[in-house]
Design a protein around this motif. Sequence first.
Motif, short mmCIF file in Angstrom:
data_model
loop_
_atom_site.label_atom_id
_atom_site.label_comp_id
_atom_site.label_asym_id
_atom_site.label_seq_id
_atom_site.Cartn_x
_atom_site.Cartn_y
_atom_site.Cartn_z
N ASP A 102 36.44 48.73 28.40
CA ASP A 102 37.89 48.89 28.64
C ASP A 102 38.19 48.93 30.12
N ARG A 103 37.36 49.63 30.87
CA ARG A 103 37.58 49.73 32.31
C ARG A 103 37.45 48.38 32.98
N LEU A 104 36.44 47.60 32.57
CA LEU A 104 36.24 46.29 33.18
C LEU A 104 37.24 45.25 32.70
N THR B 21 40.37 45.88 32.71
CA THR B 21 41.57 46.17 33.49
C THR B 21 41.66 45.24 34.70
N SER C 20 39.53 45.23 38.33
CA SER C 20 38.25 45.94 38.26
C SER C 20 37.21 45.21 39.11
N ARG C 21 36.23 45.97 39.59
CA ARG C 21 35.27 45.41 40.53
C ARG C 21 33.84 45.76 40.14
N VAL C 22 32.93 44.84 40.47
CA VAL C 22 31.50 45.04 40.24
C VAL C 22 30.77 44.68 41.53
N ASN D 176 38.53 39.68 34.08
CA ASN D 176 39.37 40.44 35.00
C ASN D 176 38.60 41.03 36.18
N VAL D 177 37.32 40.76 36.22
CA VAL D 177 36.45 41.40 37.21
C VAL D 177 36.32 40.56 38.47
N ASP E 120 35.69 51.45 47.36
CA ASP E 120 36.37 50.86 46.22
C ASP E 120 35.53 49.75 45.56
#
Length: 203
Positions: A128-130, A132, A135-137, A157-158, A202
């Motif tokens: 769910d978080r990724l 959004t 979102s970042r990796v 979305n990443v 971040d």
Amino acid sequence: MRLPRNAILQTALAAVVATLRETGASSLEEALAADPARTAVLAAAGFVRRDGEKVIAAPVSQLGPASSNMASARLSSMRQAVAAASGKAVTGWDAQSDNVLLDQGRASAGTGHALATRLMPSLPGLADRLATAGSRVLDIGTGTGALALALAQDLSNVHVTGIDSLERAIRLAGQEMGKAEPGSADRVELRHQDAVDLRERDL
């Protein structure tokens, strides 16, 4: 008589090993021309193809996603073995050829897809978080960027930031991104940077 699949794979890999061994003392073209029967096995397995009168190595992308990852890993290992057998000592990543770096990178794409499609959904709340927007990796030791690209392809979305302390690997990663689909590659940022120098909170 039809050979079992394992026998076919073993025959193809034996042909690859024999051909790569010969490239230690000659060019790939000479090794392929030296044994037409062995080259026919390589062609049937998809490792080489005819280009007019020449026989050339098939691009890894033509082998298919699963096959290309396995082939890349095996080719990389065999290239290193051939180099060692010919007395060319190779130690760290910085001593590897561009082809070895690219092969290892492409093989790691399978790991990226597995992380995105199997591991991440099994960790509570992470999917769910990724999902959004924004979102970042962070991919530390991104190498040629294949894992970072795989994550960007599977996680729409990443934004992926890939860093590596080996400048040549980042240069190769940039070339690989240039060949990839823009939608995913546009969400991959590459940096020549050591993890110890990372300061952003971040990422």
